[in-house]
Design a protein around this motif. Sequence first.
Motif, PDB file in Angstrom:
ATOM      1  N   UNK A   1      53.518  38.533  34.894  1.00  0.00           N
ATOM      2  CA  UNK A   1      54.557  37.543  34.547  1.00  0.00           C
ATOM      3  C   UNK A   1      54.410  36.236  35.336  1.00  0.00           C
ATOM      4  N   UNK A   2      53.713  36.305  36.482  1.00  0.00           N
ATOM      5  CA  UNK A   2      53.481  35.103  37.293  1.00  0.00           C
ATOM      6  C   UNK A   2      52.185  34.392  36.894  1.00  0.00           C
ATOM      7  N   UNK A   3      51.555  34.825  35.775  1.00  0.00           N
ATOM      8  CA  UNK A   3      50.330  34.227  35.241  1.00  0.00           C
ATOM      9  C   UNK A   3      49.151  34.403  36.189  1.00  0.00           C
ATOM     10  N   UNK A   4      49.125  35.511  36.920  1.00  0.00           N
ATOM     11  CA  UNK A   4      47.982  35.803  37.773  1.00  0.00           C
ATOM     12  C   UNK A   4      47.051  36.778  37.068  1.00  0.00           C
ATOM     13  N   UNK A   5      45.761  36.641  37.342  1.00  0.00           N
ATOM     14  CA  UNK A   5      44.731  37.433  36.678  1.00  0.00           C
ATOM     15  C   UNK A   5      44.621  38.810  37.326  1.00  0.00           C
ATOM     16  N   UNK A   6      44.957  39.832  36.570  1.00  0.00           N
ATOM     17  CA  UNK A   6      44.850  41.185  37.088  1.00  0.00           C
ATOM     18  C   UNK A   6      43.490  41.788  36.801  1.00  0.00           C
ATOM     19  N   UNK A   7      43.099  42.795  37.599  1.00  0.00           N
ATOM     20  CA  UNK A   7      41.829  43.480  37.386  1.00  0.00           C
ATOM     21  C   UNK A   7      42.010  44.975  37.610  1.00  0.00           C
ATOM     22  N   UNK A   8      41.144  45.752  36.994  1.00  0.00           N
ATOM     23  CA  UNK A   8      41.008  47.177  37.256  1.00  0.00           C
ATOM     24  C   UNK A   8      39.520  47.474  37.329  1.00  0.00           C
ATOM     25  N   UNK A   9      39.064  48.023  38.453  1.00  0.00           N
ATOM     26  CA  UNK A   9      37.641  48.276  38.668  1.00  0.00           C
ATOM     27  C   UNK A   9      37.488  49.746  39.025  1.00  0.00           C
ATOM     28  N   UNK A  10      36.743  50.482  38.201  1.00  0.00           N
ATOM     29  CA  UNK A  10      36.564  51.919  38.401  1.00  0.00           C
ATOM     30  C   UNK A  10      35.142  52.222  38.847  1.00  0.00           C
ATOM     31  N   UNK A  11      34.989  53.325  39.581  1.00  0.00           N
ATOM     32  CA  UNK A  11      33.708  53.728  40.145  1.00  0.00           C
ATOM     33  C   UNK A  11      33.315  55.113  39.657  1.00  0.00           C
ATOM     34  N   UNK A  12      32.042  55.451  39.850  1.00  0.00           N
ATOM     35  CA  UNK A  12      31.492  56.692  39.338  1.00  0.00           C
ATOM     36  C   UNK A  12      32.099  57.941  39.940  1.00  0.00           C
TER      37      UNK A  12
ATOM     38  N   UNK B   1      35.332  58.303  40.452  1.00  0.00           N
ATOM     39  CA  UNK B   1      36.738  58.243  40.019  1.00  0.00           C
ATOM     40  C   UNK B   1      37.620  57.422  40.947  1.00  0.00           C
ATOM     41  N   UNK B   2      37.056  56.754  41.944  1.00  0.00           N
ATOM     42  CA  UNK B   2      37.828  55.798  42.735  1.00  0.00           C
ATOM     43  C   UNK B   2      38.162  54.592  41.861  1.00  0.00           C
ATOM     44  N   UNK B   3      39.348  54.035  42.070  1.00  0.00           N
ATOM     45  CA  UNK B   3      39.811  52.899  41.264  1.00  0.00           C
ATOM     46  C   UNK B   3      40.546  51.917  42.168  1.00  0.00           C
ATOM     47  N   UNK B   4      40.302  50.632  41.961  1.00  0.00           N
ATOM     48  CA  UNK B   4      41.103  49.593  42.598  1.00  0.00           C
ATOM     49  C   UNK B   4      41.759  48.747  41.520  1.00  0.00           C
ATOM     50  N   UNK B   5      43.012  48.428  41.748  1.00  0.00           N
ATOM     51  CA  UNK B   5      43.787  47.624  40.798  1.00  0.00           C
ATOM     52  C   UNK B   5      44.534  46.556  41.589  1.00  0.00           C
ATOM     53  N   UNK B   6      44.456  45.313  41.134  1.00  0.00           N
ATOM     54  CA  UNK B   6      45.145  44.242  41.842  1.00  0.00           C
ATOM     55  C   UNK B   6      45.000  42.924  41.110  1.00  0.00           C
ATOM     56  N   UNK B   7      44.935  41.837  41.877  1.00  0.00           N
ATOM     57  CA  UNK B   7      44.805  40.501  41.291  1.00  0.00           C
ATOM     58  C   UNK B   7      43.560  39.822  41.844  1.00  0.00           C
ATOM     59  N   UNK B   8      42.925  38.992  41.007  1.00  0.00           N
ATOM     60  CA  UNK B   8      41.794  38.188  41.452  1.00  0.00           C
ATOM     61  C   UNK B   8      42.302  36.917  42.103  1.00  0.00           C
ATOM     62  N   UNK B   9      41.609  36.499  43.156  1.00  0.00           N
ATOM     63  CA  UNK B   9      42.018  35.303  43.895  1.00  0.00           C
ATOM     64  C   UNK B   9      40.782  34.591  44.434  1.00  0.00           C
ATOM     65  N   UNK B  10      41.008  33.369  44.917  1.00  0.00           N
ATOM     66  CA  UNK B  10      39.981  32.595  45.603  1.00  0.00           C
ATOM     67  C   UNK B  10      40.351  32.522  47.071  1.00  0.00           C
ATOM     68  N   UNK B  11      39.357  32.682  47.943  1.00  0.00           N
ATOM     69  CA  UNK B  11      39.642  32.680  49.370  1.00  0.00           C
ATOM     70  C   UNK B  11      38.425  32.185  50.140  1.00  0.00           C
TER      71      UNK B  11
END
Length: 410
Positions: free
Chosen positions: A136-147, A149-159
């Motif tokens: 809702x805040x117009x931020x780009x979300x991501x979901x990245x899965x690994x072989x 079954x580990x998974x990370x979910x969050x937002x993409x950012x610049x830093x």
Amino acid sequence: MAYPILFNPFLLFISFFILLIHLPVHQAVNDGFSVNLIRKNSITNTLSQRLMDTTQANSYANLGEHLLELSIGTPPVKIYGILDTGSELVWTQCVPCPNCFKQLNPLFDSTKSSTYTNISCQSDNCHQEYTGECSPQNTCGYTYAYGDSSITHGVLALETITFKSSTGKPVQLNNIIFGCGHNNTGVFNDHEMGIIGLGRGPSSLISQIGSSFGGKKFSQCLLPFHTDTNISSKMSFGKGSEVSGDDVVSIPLTNGTLYFVTLLGMSVEDTRFDISNNHETIPKGNMFIDSGTPPTILQQKLYDEVFNEVRKRVPMNPITDDPDLGTQLCYKTPTNLNGPIITMHFEGGDIHLTPIQTFIPPKDGVFCLAFTNTSNENRGVYGNFAQSNFLIGYDLERSMMSFKPTDCTK
């Protein structure tokens, strides 16, 4: 999605792993990145000094994985992420983190960094295979899965990311794409804070920083298993990271977003086992170089041949009465056993492995062969145990890898 395999080292010798190779198709990222060297000298001296510097980061051995130390944000905050040539995304756990694995160090708090910027859903950087969710805040979300079954979910950012250098001066790069993970599950221990993806995809660390440091290339020297955690080795990026010398073996990479090479066969001392009698029929790119996978995973037939020959060559009785070790080839010995030299015959040259790279202690007084098998007859994985004590150079622009035997603890 990219394919890293992250293994729990405590299960390493009591289970088999299924090799799931999944080649991604990524959209190119075309952002520019500026380099700010922290100097008090003039611009002319800064440019001259930059040419003399080799950008570096420390890495540490940690329970079958290797942690890369980077600093993110302004002011810089240290993070320790799994060094992973088998994936693309750079991410760390961030505040708030309602569903995260336990870590010893504080979570990264983006509200305390003056250089943190969320990536909007309309940005070209949001058009990745692993993105698409919009908050809702117009931020780009991501979901990245690994072989595994580990998974990370969050937002993409610049830093801003801060590296070390060979002259001891810090090197800062702005506007690096990374994942701020708010929901992360899987096989992690409390020393790990995320994953540093070093694959060939457009949003990997090396792809993003390459143009700033003289090319998309880097070198690493992985410490042997169970090295004191106070000992670090250096990873070098760009100009100055080249691996050279008379004893260097250079191996060509095949095309793709990961590091695939061609294995022709293996030898145990002077007994050779070829994948095929006709080298022209051997599948190109049948071995995946992955720093995020501890054991080397071999096709079943090759694994059985190597297993049986090693057993013949070791003048000891293997352990057969320990259910925790399963079918692994293990021996009781107070110190690393005097095992045979195992040679990997790659297209381009031979890599000779000593017992420090081929026998790993899952517990005190026990050493086990650091290979396992897969039912996938087309591809295997060259794991980080076999990569230890080699200075390994990755040159993405020349599509070459270079191996040089090195004591990585020095």
